[in-house]
Design an enzyme around this catalytic site. Structure first.
Site, short mmCIF file in Angstrom:
data_model
loop_
_atom_site.label_atom_id
_atom_site.label_comp_id
_atom_site.label_asym_id
_atom_site.label_seq_id
_atom_site.Cartn_x
_atom_site.Cartn_y
_atom_site.Cartn_z
N ALA A 123 -17.56 -1.64 -22.07
CA ALA A 123 -17.60 -1.01 -20.75
C ALA A 123 -16.96 -1.93 -19.71
CB ALA A 123 -19.05 -0.71 -20.37
N MET A 124 -16.51 -1.33 -18.59
CA MET A 124 -15.75 -2.10 -17.58
C MET A 124 -16.59 -3.20 -16.93
SD MET A 124 -15.46 0.60 -14.44
CE MET A 124 -15.60 2.17 -15.25
N ARG A 125 -17.92 -3.08 -17.01
CA ARG A 125 -18.76 -4.12 -16.40
C ARG A 125 -18.77 -5.40 -17.22
NH1 ARG A 125 -22.05 -0.12 -18.36
NH2 ARG A 125 -23.56 -0.70 -19.99
N TYR A 126 -18.30 -5.29 -18.49
CA TYR A 126 -18.28 -6.47 -19.36
C TYR A 126 -16.91 -7.13 -19.45
CZ TYR A 126 -22.70 -4.46 -20.97
OH TYR A 126 -23.96 -3.93 -21.03
N THR A 127 -15.86 -6.36 -19.26
CA THR A 127 -14.52 -6.90 -19.48
C THR A 127 -13.92 -7.44 -18.19
OG1 THR A 127 -13.60 -4.69 -19.15
CG2 THR A 127 -14.05 -5.35 -21.42
#
Length: 754
Positions: A123-127
């Site tokens: 998810a974008m919150r991790y990358t």
């Protein structure tokens, strides 16, 4: 106005058809121009362009630190792209995947998916992400007045209508998209090759596609592998803007094993392993013993196929796998692009490079003009500053004594408003003698630059030379070697399934319930087989595993299945109705197997029949085909193989009478009711009081075997002569002591007598 009365004042009214037509056309144009198709100039779709621009505005250049992808997505959605965050993030992910983009625009940190499963990204919150060095090709000239700026969706800020690409990014990274009524499929290419072709076309505007293909050899896929299509196929889509090409995995022989070292573009290695393993389970790859995935950090792609012995032809095995798995794939090419005129159209390679060079020429011209304006403006200001140094005391006196020094200075020294503003904003420290020398140096440098810029803008030849040198420099800076080999190879051929199956004798057994099975060998006693409760033996046929098995039902229709595909006789078999579509209420009556030219006797218990070649009975339709016309209330008898022109046909009736006559008296037909084989009197036939219960064909000097339930009786050739007559006669009563209710007969050759 009365309560409840509707007021339509000021509301436009129009036919529903007109409204829906306009609404759909508007939507279609939006999808085509603002979502699905790339622009020729920078090769990007709007969402991609906005992501790259937003990241540059956030300072996420190649030399900066990675920042959360959610930051970029939020910025893009809030400022430029009012759509879903998932779609935006997926577009961002695609530009970061090195196996999807030949020259990625985004440098991702974290899980951005894999070739095995491109959708497995976190998810974008991790990358985290930033731009790559290659992204400079699209952004470096953005502040040089090179492109038009348009309002964003809410008019609160501006965004570039297109990015000033210094290279034909459209061809380098390619793209795919589905719009309304049209689609695009552009494969990626090698930067150095495309740059060389662009320079060639710039210098030779009349160059042909063949000439450009001396530089652009073909697509260059990110995952490597090899393109195996003939050059003519590649030239076709470069010429016409549409076509296809084939790419296949690369492999090598190592220690007697086949080792796959690269998979085609957009192919999942796990999917390929599943396809190969499935063939091994289905015994379609008996020459392969094992399949091992030895991929690791040092060898990202290493799939090992272990043969059963060193006698296995690995080239043949790999050709089979290319033909039957995703190790070879077809790629569609459709060079459908939004041109410089804002209209989508399918373009050839020359059209694309030609129009892009127009775009590049316009971009460079605007950049040079923008720089020339800045240089001219600066020289103008420097001329005003020189007045200060030539008349320093006078300038200071005016500034100190005058209430409004600006108009006085303008009048006294004939200066412009802009020059006076710069003089009045000059700090005291800049009035030193050294500053005067610096200004004179700057004037000299800028004057030389202005002269050079004006010369470039006046000369098309010099402008072309500049553009070519810049393309060459960028190709050197960002280019790399070709990854995908282009080797013309013959089309892969799957190994014929029959060559993998042993050609052995088999006996196909059919039960009364319509269940079928295949036993190895011809010495099968059907009574010894086990049957489901309520089921029993119906008919059998002897042949070989590679021959077709033909079944006939009670309506006279025939059906065909490969004998090797039938289940083993170790179990009950399987119902034919699961693989065939007989009419409702139909039951299977018999089975035939052999070579296409073999002759078989077909008959009904009404006493009619004919012989037919097996090839005329074979069909590939699940619903079968009508062959035997069955009289009303009659039943189809189990067919009998015809062996030799001097054979005898034996027919037995329900009254225990046997008739034998030469097989030559029966006509050969592809279909029909046939001729009368056994004479049943009219009244008995109408009431079905007498029936022809079984038929057989006995080869010369052979034996006729009769069954009455489990009881068996053999009649040799010599004794059979007592029953010989002519076709359509009534038979002679079987001898005393022999069974009367004959249920089945079979003719055996001399070797099988006794």
């Amino acid at each position: 106005m009365e309560t409840g009365e509707l007021n339509f004042e000021g509301i436009e009214r129009q036919p529903l058809r007109t409204f829906t037509e306009k609404a759909y056309l508007d939507y279609s144009m939006y999808v085509i121009l603002d979502r699905a198709l790339p622009a020729l100039g920078d090769g990007l779709k709007p969402v991609q362009r906005r992501i790259v621009y937003a990241m540059s505005e956030l300072g996420l250049s190649a030399v900066s630190k990675h920042k959360k992808a959610a930051l970029t997505v939020g910025d893009v959605l809030g400022k430029f792209h009012p759509h879903g965050d998932t779609a935006c993030y997926e577009a961002m992910v695609l530009m970061a995947q090195p196996f999807a983009y030949r020259y990625p625009l985004i440098d991702g940190q974290g899980n951005w998916g894999s070739q095995d499963d491109p959708k497995s990204f976190a998810a974008m919150r991790y990358t985290e992400a930033k731009l790559t060095r290659y992204a400079e090709v699209l952004l470096s000239e953005l502040s040089d007045g090179t492109v038009e700026w348009v309002p964003n969706y809410d008019g609160s800020r501006e965004e570039p209508a297109i990015l000033p690409a210094r290279l034909p990014n459209l061809l380098l990274n390619g793209t795919t998209g589905i719009a309304v009524g049209m689609a695009t499929d552009i494969p990626p290419h090698n930067l150095r090759e495309v740059a060389a072709a662009a320079i060639h076309l710039l210098e030779e505007p009349e160059a042909t596609t063949a000439a450009l293909m001396k530089h652009v050899k073909g697509p260059d896929l990110p995952t490597g592998a090899e393109i195996v299509s003939p050059r003519a196929e590649l030239k076709e889509f470069y010429d016409k803007g549409g076509g296809a090409f084939k790419a296949r995995a690369t492999w090598e022989i190592e220690d007697g094993n086949a080792v796959i070292t690269a998979f085609p573009y957009q192919v999942s290695p796990t999917r390929v392993q599943e396809q190969i393993a499935e063939q091994m389970r289905a015994k379609k790859l008996p020459m392969v013993e094992d399949l091992r995935d030895e991929s690791d950090h040092e060898n990202p792609t290493r799939l090992v196929i272990v043969p059963r012995s060193n006698r296995v032809d690995l080239v043949e095995v790999m050709n089979h796998l290319f033909a039957t798995t995703d190790l070879e794939r077809n790629y569609r090419v459709n060079l459908n692009i939004i041109g410089l005129d804002g209209r989508p159209r399918v373009m050839s390679l020359k059209d694309i490079l030609g129009e892009w060079l127009e775009f590049r020429t316009t971009t460079v011209t605007r950049r040079l003009q923008h720089r020339l304006e800045k240089v001219t403006r600066r020289l103008h200001i420097l001329e005003g500053l020189m007045v200060v140094y030539l008349n320093l005391d006078e300038v200071i006196r005016i500034i100190r004594r005058e209430d409004e020094p600006k108009p006085v200075l303008m009048k006294r020294f004939k200066l412009s408003d802009e020059q006076v503003e710069e003089i009045l904003n000059t700090r005291l420290r800049h009035l030193a003698k050294l500053e005067e020398m610096r200004i004179r140096e700057e004037q000299k440098s800028l004057a030389a630059e202005r002269e050079e810029l004006e010369a470039l803008l006046k000369s098309k030849a010099k402008l072309k030379k500049l553009i070519a040198s810049e393309i060459r420099a960028d190709a050197e800076k960002y280019g790399d070697e070709r990854r995908t080999k282009i080797i013309e190879r013959e089309a892969a051929q799957a190994i014929d399934e029959t060559s993998l199956i042993p050609n052995e004798p088999v006996t196909v057994v059919l039960s009364t319930g319509g269940w079928v099975r295949s036993a190895k060998g011809h010495d099968i006693e059907p009574g010894a087989l086990s049957y489901k409760s309520g089921d029993a033996f119906q008919a059998l046929a002897r042949g070989r595993s590679l021959q077709p098995a033909v079944f006939i039902d009670s309506t006279g229709r025939t059906y065909t299945l490969p004998a090797h595909s039938l289940p083993s006789a170790r179990g009950y078999g399987e119902p034919l109705s699961g693989r065939l579509d007989p009419p409702d209420g139909a039951k299977f009556a018999g089975v035939m197997i052999g070579d296409p030219e073999d002759l078989w006797l077909l008959a009904t218990d009404a006493g009619y029949g004919f012989t037919a070649r097996l090839k005329d009975l074979i069909t590939d339709r699940r619903a079968g085909k009508t062959v035997l016309n069955v009289p009303a209330n009659a039943q189809v008898l189990a067919p009998a193989p015809v062996s030799g022109a001097d054979s005898l046909i034996a027919a037995v009736s329900s009254e225990g009478k046997l008739l034998a006559f030469p097989v030559g008296e029966v006509p050969e037909m592809p279909r029909g009711k046939g001729n009368k084989l056994y004479d049943i009197p009219g009244k008995k036939a109408a009431a079905r009081q007498e029936l022809m219960t079984a038929i057989a064909v006995v080869p010369r000097n052979g034996t006729l075997v009769l069954w009455a339930g489990e009881q068996q009786k053999l009649i040799d050739w010599r004794d059979l002569q007592d029953y010989v007559g002519q076709r359509a006669q009534r038979g002679a009563v079987l001898k005393r002591g022999w069974p009367r209710k004959i249920t089945r007969m079979e003719g055996r050759p001399p070797a099988a007598s006794g």
